[in-house]
Write a protein that holds these residues in place. Structure first.
Motif, PDB file in Angstrom:
ATOM      1  N   LEU A  30     -23.758 -17.399  80.102  1.00 12.09           N
ATOM      2  CA  LEU A  30     -23.614 -18.625  80.771  1.00 12.09           C
ATOM      3  C   LEU A  30     -22.336 -18.600  81.931  1.00 12.09           C
ATOM      4  CD1 LEU A  30     -24.115 -21.600  78.004  1.00 12.09           C
ATOM      5  CD2 LEU A  30     -25.705 -20.892  79.950  1.00 12.09           C
ATOM      6  N   THR A  31     -21.326 -18.204  81.528  1.00  8.30           N
ATOM      7  CA  THR A  31     -20.242 -18.186  82.216  1.00  8.30           C
ATOM      8  C   THR A  31     -20.272 -16.867  83.502  1.00  8.30           C
ATOM      9  OG1 THR A  31     -18.731 -18.593  80.280  1.00  8.30           O
ATOM     10  CG2 THR A  31     -17.795 -17.720  82.279  1.00  8.30           C
ATOM     11  N   TYR A  32     -21.015 -16.046  83.051  1.00  7.87           N
ATOM     12  CA  TYR A  32     -21.181 -14.973  84.052  1.00  7.87           C
ATOM     13  C   TYR A  32     -22.038 -15.546  84.944  1.00  7.87           C
ATOM     14  CZ  TYR A  32     -19.330 -11.475  80.766  1.00  7.87           C
ATOM     15  OH  TYR A  32     -18.400 -10.772  80.112  1.00  7.87           O
ATOM     16  N   ILE A  33     -23.315 -16.195  84.736  1.00 10.43           N
ATOM     17  CA  ILE A  33     -24.106 -16.725  85.482  1.00 10.43           C
ATOM     18  C   ILE A  33     -23.597 -17.636  86.637  1.00 10.43           C
ATOM     19  CG2 ILE A  33     -26.249 -18.278  85.973  1.00 10.43           C
ATOM     20  CD1 ILE A  33     -27.210 -17.078  83.373  1.00 10.43           C
ATOM     21  N   TYR A  34     -22.582 -18.706  85.907  1.00  9.84           N
ATOM     22  CA  TYR A  34     -22.197 -19.757  86.635  1.00  9.84           C
ATOM     23  C   TYR A  34     -20.994 -19.114  87.519  1.00  9.84           C
ATOM     24  CZ  TYR A  34     -19.989 -24.420  86.767  1.00  9.84           C
ATOM     25  OH  TYR A  34     -19.500 -25.678  87.073  1.00  9.84           O
ATOM     26  N   VAL A  35     -20.220 -18.402  87.145  1.00 15.33           N
ATOM     27  CA  VAL A  35     -19.054 -17.515  88.167  1.00 15.33           C
ATOM     28  C   VAL A  35     -19.837 -16.897  88.959  1.00 15.33           C
ATOM     29  CG1 VAL A  35     -17.330 -15.854  88.206  1.00 15.33           C
ATOM     30  CG2 VAL A  35     -17.255 -17.288  86.371  1.00 15.33           C
ATOM     31  N   SER A  36     -21.011 -16.308  88.952  1.00 17.12           N
ATOM     32  CA  SER A  36     -21.633 -15.499  89.786  1.00 17.12           C
ATOM     33  C   SER A  36     -22.337 -16.209  91.080  1.00 17.12           C
ATOM     34  CB  SER A  36     -22.778 -14.516  89.355  1.00 17.12           C
ATOM     35  OG  SER A  36     -22.306 -13.555  88.279  1.00 17.12           O
ATOM     36  N   LEU A  37     -23.007 -17.449  90.605  1.00 12.39           N
ATOM     37  CA  LEU A  37     -23.537 -18.354  91.684  1.00 12.39           C
ATOM     38  C   LEU A  37     -22.393 -18.789  92.468  1.00 12.39           C
ATOM     39  CD1 LEU A  37     -25.869 -20.400  89.179  1.00 12.39           C
ATOM     40  CD2 LEU A  37     -26.504 -18.790  91.321  1.00 12.39           C
ATOM     41  N   THR A  38     -21.102 -19.101  91.786  1.00 10.01           N
ATOM     42  CA  THR A  38     -20.121 -19.713  92.500  1.00 10.01           C
ATOM     43  C   THR A  38     -19.517 -18.737  93.791  1.00 10.01           C
ATOM     44  OG1 THR A  38     -19.439 -20.856  90.648  1.00 10.01           O
ATOM     45  CG2 THR A  38     -17.756 -20.661  92.529  1.00 10.01           C
ATOM     46  N   VAL A  39     -19.500 -17.296  93.342  1.00  5.93           N
ATOM     47  CA  VAL A  39     -18.880 -16.432  94.228  1.00  5.93           C
ATOM     48  C   VAL A  39     -19.980 -16.364  95.382  1.00  5.93           C
ATOM     49  CG1 VAL A  39     -18.134 -13.940  94.357  1.00  5.93           C
ATOM     50  CG2 VAL A  39     -17.309 -15.281  92.643  1.00  5.93           C
ATOM     51  N   VAL A  40     -21.060 -16.231  94.993  1.00  3.90           N
ATOM     52  CA  VAL A  40     -22.287 -15.661  96.084  1.00  3.90           C
ATOM     53  C   VAL A  40     -22.147 -16.991  97.022  1.00  3.90           C
ATOM     54  CG1 VAL A  40     -24.620 -15.434  96.248  1.00  3.90           C
ATOM     55  CG2 VAL A  40     -23.510 -14.200  94.520  1.00  3.90           C
ATOM     56  N   LEU A  41     -22.096 -18.135  96.424  1.00  2.95           N
ATOM     57  CA  LEU A  41     -22.478 -19.385  97.373  1.00  2.95           C
ATOM     58  C   LEU A  41     -21.086 -19.527  98.410  1.00  2.95           C
ATOM     59  CD1 LEU A  41     -23.987 -21.942  97.901  1.00  2.95           C
ATOM     60  CD2 LEU A  41     -22.681 -23.119  96.208  1.00  2.95           C
ATOM     61  N   ALA A  42     -19.821 -19.173  97.668  1.00  2.00           N
ATOM     62  CA  ALA A  42     -18.717 -19.249  98.749  1.00  2.00           C
ATOM     63  C   ALA A  42     -18.902 -18.257  99.648  1.00  2.00           C
ATOM     64  CB  ALA A  42     -17.520 -18.962  97.859  1.00  2.00           C
ATOM     65  N   ALA A  43     -19.532 -16.969  99.406  1.00  2.00           N
ATOM     66  CA  ALA A  43     -19.517 -16.031 100.568  1.00  2.00           C
ATOM     67  C   ALA A  43     -20.605 -16.442 101.524  1.00  2.00           C
ATOM     68  CB  ALA A  43     -20.061 -14.646  99.956  1.00  2.00           C
ATOM     69  N   ALA A  44     -21.610 -17.039 100.967  1.00  2.00           N
ATOM     70  CA  ALA A  44     -22.716 -17.674 101.941  1.00  2.00           C
ATOM     71  C   ALA A  44     -21.987 -18.575 102.924  1.00  2.00           C
ATOM     72  CB  ALA A  44     -23.957 -18.077 101.066  1.00  2.00           C
ATOM     73  N   LEU A  45     -21.305 -19.707 102.199  1.00  2.00           N
ATOM     74  CA  LEU A  45     -20.788 -20.788 103.055  1.00  2.00           C
ATOM     75  C   LEU A  45     -19.929 -20.171 104.106  1.00  2.00           C
ATOM     76  CD1 LEU A  45     -20.152 -23.332 100.214  1.00  2.00           C
ATOM     77  CD2 LEU A  45     -21.834 -23.561 102.278  1.00  2.00           C
ATOM     78  N   LEU A  46     -19.111 -19.053 103.834  1.00  2.00           N
ATOM     79  CA  LEU A  46     -18.169 -18.607 104.701  1.00  2.00           C
ATOM     80  C   LEU A  46     -18.887 -17.865 105.915  1.00  2.00           C
ATOM     81  CD1 LEU A  46     -15.533 -16.693 102.598  1.00  2.00           C
ATOM     82  CD2 LEU A  46     -15.071 -18.441 104.290  1.00  2.00           C
ATOM     83  N   ALA A  47     -20.180 -17.152 105.499  1.00  2.00           N
ATOM     84  CA  ALA A  47     -20.985 -16.705 106.399  1.00  2.00           C
ATOM     85  C   ALA A  47     -21.708 -17.520 107.446  1.00  2.00           C
ATOM     86  CB  ALA A  47     -21.994 -15.587 105.899  1.00  2.00           C
ATOM     87  N   ALA A  48     -21.846 -18.847 106.850  1.00  2.00           N
ATOM     88  CA  ALA A  48     -22.515 -20.100 107.451  1.00  2.00           C
ATOM     89  C   ALA A  48     -21.662 -20.694 108.459  1.00  2.00           C
ATOM     90  CB  ALA A  48     -23.393 -20.980 106.633  1.00  2.00           C
ATOM     91  N   GLY A  49     -20.442 -20.302 108.630  1.00  2.00           N
ATOM     92  CA  GLY A  49     -19.272 -20.864 109.297  1.00  2.00           C
ATOM     93  C   GLY A  49     -18.291 -21.751 108.913  1.00  2.00           C
ATOM     94  N   MET A  50     -18.212 -22.125 107.482  1.00  2.00           N
ATOM     95  CA  MET A  50     -17.335 -23.023 106.994  1.00  2.00           C
ATOM     96  C   MET A  50     -15.989 -21.974 106.760  1.00  2.00           C
ATOM     97  SD  MET A  50     -18.538 -24.955 103.671  1.00  2.00           S
ATOM     98  CE  MET A  50     -19.290 -26.726 103.889  1.00  2.00           C
ATOM     99  N   GLY A  51     -14.895 -22.890 106.824  1.00  2.00           N
ATOM    100  CA  GLY A  51     -13.501 -22.103 106.769  1.00  2.00           C
ATOM    101  C   GLY A  51     -13.413 -21.755 105.265  1.00  2.00           C
ATOM    102  N   PRO A  52     -12.411 -21.025 104.925  1.00  2.00           N
ATOM    103  CA  PRO A  52     -12.278 -20.421 103.454  1.00  2.00           C
ATOM    104  C   PRO A  52     -12.047 -21.710 102.520  1.00  2.00           C
ATOM    105  CG  PRO A  52     -10.772 -19.179 104.958  1.00  2.00           C
ATOM    106  CD  PRO A  52     -11.243 -20.159 105.780  1.00  2.00           C
ATOM    107  N   PHE A  53     -10.935 -22.690 102.856  1.00  2.00           N
ATOM    108  CA  PHE A  53     -10.734 -23.847 102.030  1.00  2.00           C
ATOM    109  C   PHE A  53     -11.960 -24.822 101.750  1.00  2.00           C
ATOM    110  CE2 PHE A  53      -9.308 -28.176 101.260  1.00  2.00           C
ATOM    111  CZ  PHE A  53      -8.654 -28.037 100.138  1.00  2.00           C
ATOM    112  N   ASP A  54     -12.830 -25.028 102.916  1.00  2.00           N
ATOM    113  CA  ASP A  54     -14.174 -25.698 102.711  1.00  2.00           C
ATOM    114  C   ASP A  54     -14.974 -24.948 101.987  1.00  2.00           C
ATOM    115  OD1 ASP A  54     -13.119 -28.126 104.093  1.00  2.00           O
ATOM    116  OD2 ASP A  54     -13.539 -26.957 106.057  1.00  2.00           O
ATOM    117  N   ALA A  55     -15.187 -23.782 102.280  1.00  2.00           N
ATOM    118  CA  ALA A  55     -16.303 -22.845 101.331  1.00  2.00           C
ATOM    119  C   ALA A  55     -15.779 -22.964  99.927  1.00  2.00           C
ATOM    120  CB  ALA A  55     -16.119 -21.440 101.938  1.00  2.00           C
ATOM    121  N   ALA A  56     -14.526 -22.666  99.467  1.00  2.00           N
ATOM    122  CA  ALA A  56     -14.174 -22.418  98.156  1.00  2.00           C
ATOM    123  C   ALA A  56     -14.572 -23.796  97.667  1.00  2.00           C
ATOM    124  CB  ALA A  56     -12.993 -22.026  98.114  1.00  2.00           C
ATOM    125  N   ASN A  57     -14.100 -25.054  98.141  1.00  2.00           N
ATOM    126  CA  ASN A  57     -14.264 -26.262  97.607  1.00  2.00           C
ATOM    127  C   ASN A  57     -15.732 -26.553  97.311  1.00  2.00           C
ATOM    128  OD1 ASN A  57     -11.641 -28.227  97.187  1.00  2.00           O
ATOM    129  ND2 ASN A  57     -11.252 -26.853  98.682  1.00  2.00           N
TER     130      ASN A  57
END
Length: 479
Positions: A180-207
């Motif tokens: 469960l932890t691996y799945i959860y962390v993986s989804l978080t990392v992938v989503l943060a990277a996707a939000l960065l690529a979509a134009g969000m700043g690092p702080f906004d993307a991480a949050n």
């Protein structure tokens, strides 16, 4: 009961909460937003107090822990984490103790309701972190410390993950927690990277990655996702919310190569059908009654809000409080149903709504054919009669709790619509509803007793009612 075991677990989770505060403390110090001491001092206090309680109560491992111990550990664990997590809000000078506890409980239960949006970056980060930790659940931490205090973690997992038709992903509960932890962390990392690529700043993307995977909905902007005005950001978040509202067990099946079994899961298909159907109806309704500029604009609004409120995330791209009545009613239905069991979503859960619907049709069939013997099925699985009975009991308690919450809010002289909306938003851990409950100022102006009552509703919603209610019964404390 075993007070030493309970105390050692509570000490461990409080100490872990204190350790987590060091991250926003360091961030605040680096950006000089003036709140690093608001985190550093509570972090030290929580680490010392929690560590001391854990050390003093650890003792010799117990061979047996009763089910009563398990329920107390889970409920008191969440309350302790919310209490410890409220300290930075109080230490910042922006909130009273009760208001700070209310906001912390809203974070850790992933409800996402707030009494203010005017927070420093470090406090915004702490809010997002609280939702992220609450999303995966304290169960992972419990599983980690279980061998230290000497009891089986399977009991804790059952109390924490009180979902119908629960399936263990691996033979050992600790391995399940890791998956469960691996799945959860993986989804978080992938989503943060996707939000960065979509134009969000690092702080906004991480949050936003933290709060999307947790289906919590806290945003760094007062206008929520509408403030970004980006189709790319919205599409990434829609995908993130839908993935996060899916039963995490299905991802494990995909990793194991069981694609067909995962994609044909009855609850998953019903979940996607629910979102797509609501999107289609709302698109037509918004275009016809709200006179949107184009069908594509209506589709964009409808898709985002359908995904957001089905999963209980609560992000918004528009003031849906001003939408036509049909669209608002559909969104309320989606909030009540919620996402899949085994996800971070709130609400009744799709599997329960599906089984309740099937059961209703079966009852109607039996009225015409009273001698017929019919089995309640979910996909190819036959649902045991014991589970059917518990399903009906859960639904009754859910409705009764919602009614009681509405009455208690009305007792505080809150208008009926707002009383129901606030109780509904907190019990379903969506954090928003039409009218006043969609505005942080509504919660800020509530008396302390109302905030505490709504905090209890959040806890009930997060732990799916019975885990909390059972400790309020006289039978729990007898013998």
């Amino acid at each position: 009961m075993h007070p030493r075991v309970i105390a050692s677990v509570l000490g461990a989770v409080v100490a872990a909460t204190g350790a987590a505060m060091l991250i926003p403390a360091a961030f605040s110090y680096l950006i000089s937003d003036g709140h690093w001491l608001s985190f550093a001092l509570p972090a030290v206090a929580a680490l010392l107090a929690g560590g001391m309680v854990f050390a003093l109560s650890r003792g010799r491992p117990s061979a047996y822990v009763s089910i009563r111990d398990v329920f107390l550990m889970v409920v008191l664990g969440w309350i302790s984490v919310a209490a410890a997590g409220s300290l930075p809000f109080y230490a910042s000078g922006l909130m009273s103790p009760v208001e700070a506890f209310f906001n912390a409980m809203a974070g850790f239960t992933t409800t996402g309701v707030s009494t203010t949006e005017e927070l420093s970056p470090s406090l915004l980060l702490w809010r997002s972190m609280s939702q992220w930790f609450g999303g995966i659940g304290i169960v992972v931490l419990f599983v980690a410390v279980a061998p230290l205090v000497g009891f089986g973690a399977a009991q804790l997992y059952s109390a924490e993950a009180a979902t119908p038709l629960a399936e263990r992903l691996t033979p050992r509960i600790r391995d399940t927690a890791k998956v469960l932890t691996y799945i959860y962390v993986s989804l978080t990392v992938v989503l943060a990277a996707a939000l960065l690529a979509a134009g969000m700043g690092p702080f906004d993307a991480a949050n936003h990655a933290l709060t999307t995977v947790a289906t919590g909905g806290y945003s760094t902007r007062q206008g929520s996702i509408a403030a970004f005005d980006s189709i790319a950001v919205e599409l990434v978040l829609v995908a993130g919310m839908i993935f996060s509202g899916t039963n995490f067990a299905l991802y494990f099946q995909v990793v194991r190569g069981r694609f067909r079994e995962a994609l044909t899961n009855a609850e998953y298909l019903a979940y996607l059908t629910l979102i797509l159907s609501a999107t289609a109806i709302m698109t037509v309704s918004l275009y016809a009654f709200d006179y949107q500029q184009s069908p594509l604009t209506a589709l964009r609004l409808a898709l985002f809000q359908s995904a957001s409120l089905t999963t209980g995330t609560g992000f918004s791209t528009a003031d849906w409080d001003s939408w036509d009545p049909l669209s608002q009613a559909l969104l309320m239905v989606l909030m009540g149903i919620g996402g899949c069991a085994g996800s971070t979503s709130g609400g009744l859960k799709v599997v329960r709504a599906l089984l309740l619907t099937k059961n209703a049709f079966q009852d109607a069939f039996r009225m015409v054919h009273p001698r017929a013997v019919t089995a309640l099925k979910l996909g190819r699985r036959v649902v045991p009669e014991r589970l059917r009975a518990s399903l009906m009991g859960f639904f009754f308690v859910y409705v009764a709790t919602l009614v009681a919450g509405t009455l208690l809010m009305a007792l505080h002289q809150v208008p009926l619509g707002a009383a129901f909306g606030s109780a509904f938003a907190c019990l379903n851990i969506t954090g928003t509803a039409p009218g006043a409950p969609g505005d942080p100022t509504f919660y800020a102006e509530l008396p302390a007793t109302a905030k505490l009552m709504l905090s209890l509703l959040m806890l009930l919603g997060r732990l799916e009612l019975f885990t909390v209610l059972v400790i309020l019964t006289p039978a729990f404390w007898r013998g």
